[in-house]
Design a protein around this motif. Structure first.
Motif, PDB file in Angstrom:
ATOM      1  N   THR A  48       0.830  -1.199   0.000  1.00 36.30           N
ATOM      2  CA  THR A  48       0.000   0.000   0.000  1.00 36.30           C
ATOM      3  C   THR A  48       0.869   1.256   0.000  1.00 36.30           C
ATOM      4  O   THR A  48       2.074   1.213   0.271  1.00 36.30           O
ATOM      5  N   GLN A  50       0.723   3.561   2.161  1.00 37.25           N
ATOM      6  CA  GLN A  50       1.175   3.799   3.532  1.00 37.25           C
ATOM      7  C   GLN A  50       2.452   3.022   3.831  1.00 37.25           C
ATOM      8  O   GLN A  50       3.369   3.528   4.497  1.00 37.25           O
ATOM      9  N   GLN A  80      -7.690  -1.648  -6.573  1.00 37.02           N
ATOM     10  CA  GLN A  80      -8.437  -1.703  -5.322  1.00 37.02           C
ATOM     11  C   GLN A  80      -8.271  -3.066  -4.669  1.00 37.02           C
ATOM     12  O   GLN A  80      -8.203  -4.090  -5.340  1.00 37.02           O
ATOM     13  N   ASP A  81      -8.211  -3.056  -3.349  1.00 39.26           N
ATOM     14  CA  ASP A  81      -8.172  -4.313  -2.615  1.00 39.26           C
ATOM     15  C   ASP A  81      -9.507  -5.036  -2.799  1.00 39.26           C
ATOM     16  O   ASP A  81     -10.576  -4.419  -2.790  1.00 39.26           O
ATOM     17  N   ASP A  84     -11.335  -4.803   0.772  1.00 37.24           N
ATOM     18  CA  ASP A  84     -11.575  -3.470   1.332  1.00 37.24           C
ATOM     19  C   ASP A  84     -11.302  -2.434   0.243  1.00 37.24           C
ATOM     20  O   ASP A  84     -10.150  -2.134  -0.068  1.00 37.24           O
ATOM     21  N   LYS A  85     -12.363  -1.902  -0.348  1.00 42.58           N
ATOM     22  CA  LYS A  85     -12.222  -1.009  -1.489  1.00 42.58           C
ATOM     23  C   LYS A  85     -11.578   0.324  -1.138  1.00 42.58           C
ATOM     24  O   LYS A  85     -11.220   1.103  -2.019  1.00 42.58           O
ATOM     25  N   ARG A  86     -11.420   0.595   0.162  1.00 45.61           N
ATOM     26  CA  ARG A  86     -10.751   1.833   0.574  1.00 45.61           C
ATOM     27  C   ARG A  86      -9.234   1.734   0.403  1.00 45.61           C
ATOM     28  O   ARG A  86      -8.541   2.743   0.352  1.00 45.61           O
ATOM     29  N   ILE A  87      -8.750   0.524   0.302  1.00 50.39           N
ATOM     30  CA  ILE A  87      -7.297   0.296   0.219  1.00 50.39           C
ATOM     31  C   ILE A  87      -6.872   0.206  -1.241  1.00 50.39           C
ATOM     32  O   ILE A  87      -7.479  -0.520  -2.038  1.00 50.39           O
ATOM     33  N   ARG A  88      -5.806   0.922  -1.595  1.00 44.81           N
ATOM     34  CA  ARG A  88      -5.239   0.862  -2.938  1.00 44.81           C
ATOM     35  C   ARG A  88      -3.901   0.112  -2.866  1.00 44.81           C
ATOM     36  O   ARG A  88      -3.048   0.464  -2.065  1.00 44.81           O
TER      37      ARG A  88
END
Length: 380
Positions: A48, A50, A80-81, A84-88
């Motif tokens: 990610t 992060q 996208q994960d 969890d679609k918030r994670i790239r």
């Protein structure tokens, strides 16, 4: 570079690595700023943003710009994960894979050349430890403790007519090129200060054997902890002599008014016109007002004092010393000190006048300061 420091060496290594990779990577339209991210993503597919930011210890904005450029060049793609679609998540592309071996080759070549005639594995392990140590370093508030750079346990010369110890404080706001102890001015990275409590303990033990303490430098009046240090010395019953360049007249007056100084030795570096160059300062920005204020304060007799000039052939002559003496005309004491090359000067290339020449200079100075004398002459 003989005088290369740790900070300079670190910068040189960084800049040369940047220069090498930026040149080698021109064909791929990336620089070494993107290379570290590309290596990490290639070896950690699906990582990610992060994680990339954390491993490189850079700010989020830098990571975003670098990843965006790698995306535009077609080397990295973002997905996208699945859970969890918030994670790239970041992945290298087929285009990137065709050149990764070349990039690793460039990296390994640089490593081999940098570690030529060295133990590269040991260096890398120590570098990893240094990086780990650096993560724990936090800037500290400036300490009020006095920074002591040296201690001369016994001197019969520094304090007139008294047996004394001399404490040398570390740090100076002048860079006199003929200064005999450059380490007290520039404080090398491996500089070790003397423990204040140990110095005070030594002075405690010598009560009754020593009469006074000289506090010299460097420039003592730069020390935030000077006043409480002097108070502790005074509480032991010692007489105190302060050496100063005169650049802090307010503190000088305060210490004298509080009874913490018995004797002041102030350097008169040269005549006014040559003062800045003799101090190693920029003549266009150096101002004499504080020096003038200290001179006037001492001439008024608020505390016992002397003026002194270290005479250097390349910086002083009959005219400049005559003008310096006129500046402090009527002073109680003025000493012309013979220059001595200690081997640890700030700059090389300075020489001393011989005794006969010094006596001629003294004769001129005595026209304005009759009590002037020579000091520190070779053979004495």
């Amino acid at each position: 570079m003989a005088e290369e420091s740790f900070v300079i060496s670190l910068s040189v290594l960084y800049r040369n690595a940047q220069k090498y990779f930026d040149h080698a990577l021109q064909a791929y339209q990336i620089g070494w700023g993107q290379l570290i991210f590309l290596f990490y993503i290639n070896e950690n597919e699906g990582c990610t943003m992060q994680e990339v930011t954390r491993i490189g210890e850079v700010d989020k904005g830098t990571t975003t710009k670098s990843i965006q450029k790698l995306k535009e060049l077609g080397y990295v793609e973002v997905q996208q994960d699945t859970k969890d679609k918030r994670i790239r998540r970041l992945y290298t592309t087929e285009k990137a894979q065709t050149m990764m071996n070349v990039l690793y080759g460039l990296r390994n070549t640089f490593r081999h050349q940098v570690f030529k005639d060295m133990d590269g594995d040991r260096f890398e392990k120590e570098m990893e430890q240094a990086c780990e140590n650096s993560r724990e370093i936090m800037p500290q508030e400036e300490s009020d403790e006095i920074k002591i750079g040296g201690l001369q346990k016994l001197t019969l010369l520094d304090y007139p007519d008294l047996a004394a110890s001399t404490v040398f404080t570390a740090g100076c706001n002048f860079k006199c090129p003929f200064c005999h102890n450059r380490d007290l001015v520039f404080l090398p990275e491996d500089y070790e200060y003397f423990d204040e409590e140990k110095v005070l303990a030594y002075l405690q033990k010598r009560q009754g054997l020593l009469d006074g303490v000289c506090v010299s430098g460097g420039e003592p009046l730069l020390q935030k902890g000077l006043k409480p240090f002097l108070q502790k010395i005074r509480d032991m019953g010692y007489r105190i002599k302060l050496d100063t360049n005169g650049s802090s007249p307010d503190l000088l007056k305060e210490l004298a008014a509080d009874g913490l100084v018995d004797y002041v030795a102030m350097d008169i570096k040269n005549c006014r016109d040559r003062y800045a160059i003799t101090c190693g300062m920029n003549p266009d920005t150096f101002h004499l007002e504080k020096i003038e204020e200290s001179v006037q304060y001492l001439l008024e007799g608020h505390v016992d004092y002397e003026f002194r000039t270290t005479v250097v052939r390349e910086l002083h002559d009959l005219k400049s010393l005559s003008e310096a003496a006129q500046w402090i005309q009527g002073a109680k004491r003025y000493y012309l000190q013979q220059f001595n090359d200690s081997g640890t000067l700030i700059q090389e290339g300075f020489t001393a006048y011989d005794r006969k020449e010094m006596e001629a200079l003294l004769e001129e100075v005595r026209k304005y300061v009759p009590e002037a004398a020579l000091r520190g002459m070779k053979g004495e």
